[in-house]
Scaffold this motif. Structure first.
Motif, mmCIF file in Angstrom:
data_model
loop_
_atom_site.group_PDB
_atom_site.id
_atom_site.type_symbol
_atom_site.label_atom_id
_atom_site.label_comp_id
_atom_site.label_asym_id
_atom_site.label_seq_id
_atom_site.Cartn_x
_atom_site.Cartn_y
_atom_site.Cartn_z
ATOM 1 N N MET A 151 76.993 -17.669 71.799
ATOM 2 C CA MET A 151 76.921 -17.115 70.447
ATOM 3 C C MET A 151 77.949 -17.775 69.547
ATOM 4 N N GLU A 156 75.516 -16.468 64.176
ATOM 5 C CA GLU A 156 74.434 -15.710 64.816
ATOM 6 C C GLU A 156 73.788 -14.755 63.813
ATOM 7 N N SER A 205 71.200 -19.820 66.006
ATOM 8 C CA SER A 205 70.894 -18.411 66.209
ATOM 9 C C SER A 205 69.865 -18.230 67.327
ATOM 10 N N CYS A 230 74.130 -8.364 70.719
ATOM 11 C CA CYS A 230 75.243 -9.319 70.729
ATOM 12 C C CYS A 230 76.487 -8.689 71.347
#
Length: 416
Positions: free
Chosen positions: A331, A335, A342, A359
């Motif tokens: 990540m 993001e 992404s 996430c």
């Protein structure tokens, strides 16, 4: 006798080190002071998040360089932790022509050095991007060598390892360097000094015992060197090709390329929310899908440099969506935006971004940990955060080490 370890967390972000350590043993790891300050932002979202979750500690939202030495002297620090920026660590002789040195202004590693000098914790655990081993590009390994020499001069043994989180049971392929320094006067250090450095790196060391590796060095990649005693000489002239694992004892360096033993990554699909929970705003429109087809596709574009030179920028293609059967990619702070990096997943024929909660799960934070801020900053903070599962594992190893230290002190007291 102390029953816990006094912890100070620097560059704390939203508290990744603390989350991991408290998962390992909340009673042992007692974080008493933390600092988080984002100089370029008016809103201090990360600090506000940290402060909400951890009201029991003194939480500082100021330039770390303005915090007095006495603050750290009075804290009686056992463990200093922090994820600090990768910067230019070059140094120069002080203007007074004496033996002191001065580093570039604003380089936060020098604040770490200052705090260690005045508090001398038993243990230091740091995290950084893996390119630290190779920076700067024109003098490979110089910056990391300056760091190692600094720890040498402060009386510490240092181990390091570049760890891919997915190799050790997480759902993200995130590579970061972790640095563990320990006071060479500790009983643990003395035990390590009686071992071969190869055994420390492959079997018995802090990282090898926490994150097991194969006993064969990858492609025989192994190097040794001795750091120059003068840190100015290192800054001006020294370079070295470090491997992902290594140890430094009294300036002597042994570095090898290790491989994870029996990697067991978690597929991305295991951390996803139920689709019934997903807000419509996270699904991609047809227009956005078309943009991603271009962004993720192969391309060759003619560009012009600042000096007028024309060149071809080329970029290989990547899968239009991320596989749910593999761990997620690393990540980044971008993001959740229309950006090549992404994550894009496809569920039931519809494409969408990962949600902020997903996430958080990729980094091992509790759901809605960052709900104190807007979604853009939630993504940004998770792009900056570390994988807390790894810190939990390291915390358990530190606990074992310190239990032995406590036992040794108790034995000495009995003998007296």
């Amino acid at each position: 006798m102390k029953k816990n370890l006094t912890v100070v967390e620097l560059f704390a972000g939203v508290g990744g080190f603390r989350v991991g350590l408290e998962k390992a043993d909340k009673n042992l790891f007692n974080t008493v002071w933390a600092n988080q300050w984002e100089p370029s932002k008016k809103a201090q979202d990360a600090f506000d998040c940290y402060n909400l979750h951890f009201p029991s500690s003194v939480n500082s939202n100021e330039d770390i360089g303005r915090v007095s030495n006495k603050t750290f002297e009075d804290l009686n620090i056992d463990l200093l932790v922090g994820g600090f920026p990768c910067q230019d660590y070059s140094v120069a002789r002080s203007l007074s022509k004496e033996q002191g040195i001065e580093g570039k202004k604003g380089v936060l590693f020098w604040e770490i050095k200052r705090i260690i000098e005045v508090s001398h914790p038993k243990y230091v655990l740091l995290e950084n991007v893996d390119r630290l081993l190779k920076s700067p590009s024109k003098q490979r390994g110089r910056d990391f060598s300056i760091m190692l020499a600094t720890f040498r001069d402060l009386g510490y043994i240092v181990e390091w390892r570049v760890i891919n989180a997915a190799d050790y049971g997480t759902a993200q392929r995130r590579r970061r360097i972790f640095i563990f320094a320990y006071d060479k006067s500790l009983a643990y250090a003395k035990r390590q000094l009686n071992k071969q450095t190869s055994d420390i790196l492959l079997k018995d060391g802090f990282f090898a015992s926490t994150f097991p590796v194969k006993q064969d060095i990858y492609k025989n990649r192994e190097v040794k060197t001795v750091l120059p005693k003068d840190i100015i000489e290192i800054s001006d002239e020294f370079s070295f090709g470090y491997h992902p694992s290594g140890i430094m004892i009294e300036g002597k360096i042994h570095s090898v390329h290790t491989e994870a033993l029996n990697p067991h990554p978690i597929p991305l699909k295991e951390i996803l929310q139920n689709e019934s929970e997903i807000d419509e705003k996270f699904y991609l429109s047809e227009t956005t899908i078309e943009k991603f087809v271009y962004l993720r596709g192969p391309k060759k574009i003619e560009r012009t440099s600042k000096d007028g030179h024309k060149y071809i920028f080329s970029e290989g293609g990547m899968s239009p969506v991320d596989s749910l059967d593999l761990p997620g990619r690393t990540m980044l702070t971008s993001e959740g935006t229309t950006n090549r990096s992404s994550h894009i997943i496809e569920i039931n024929g519809r494409k969408r971004f990962l949600t902020p909660i997903e996430c958080e799960r990729l980094n091992g934070f509790p759901d809605n940990w960052t709900a104190t801020m807007g979604n853009r900053m939630r993504y940004f903070c998770m792009g900056n955060a570390l994988v807390t599962h790894l810190i939990e594992k390291m915390g358990k190893t530190i606990k074992e080490i310190d239990n032995q230290e406590t036992h040794n002190i108790a034995q000495i007291s009995l003998n007296i």
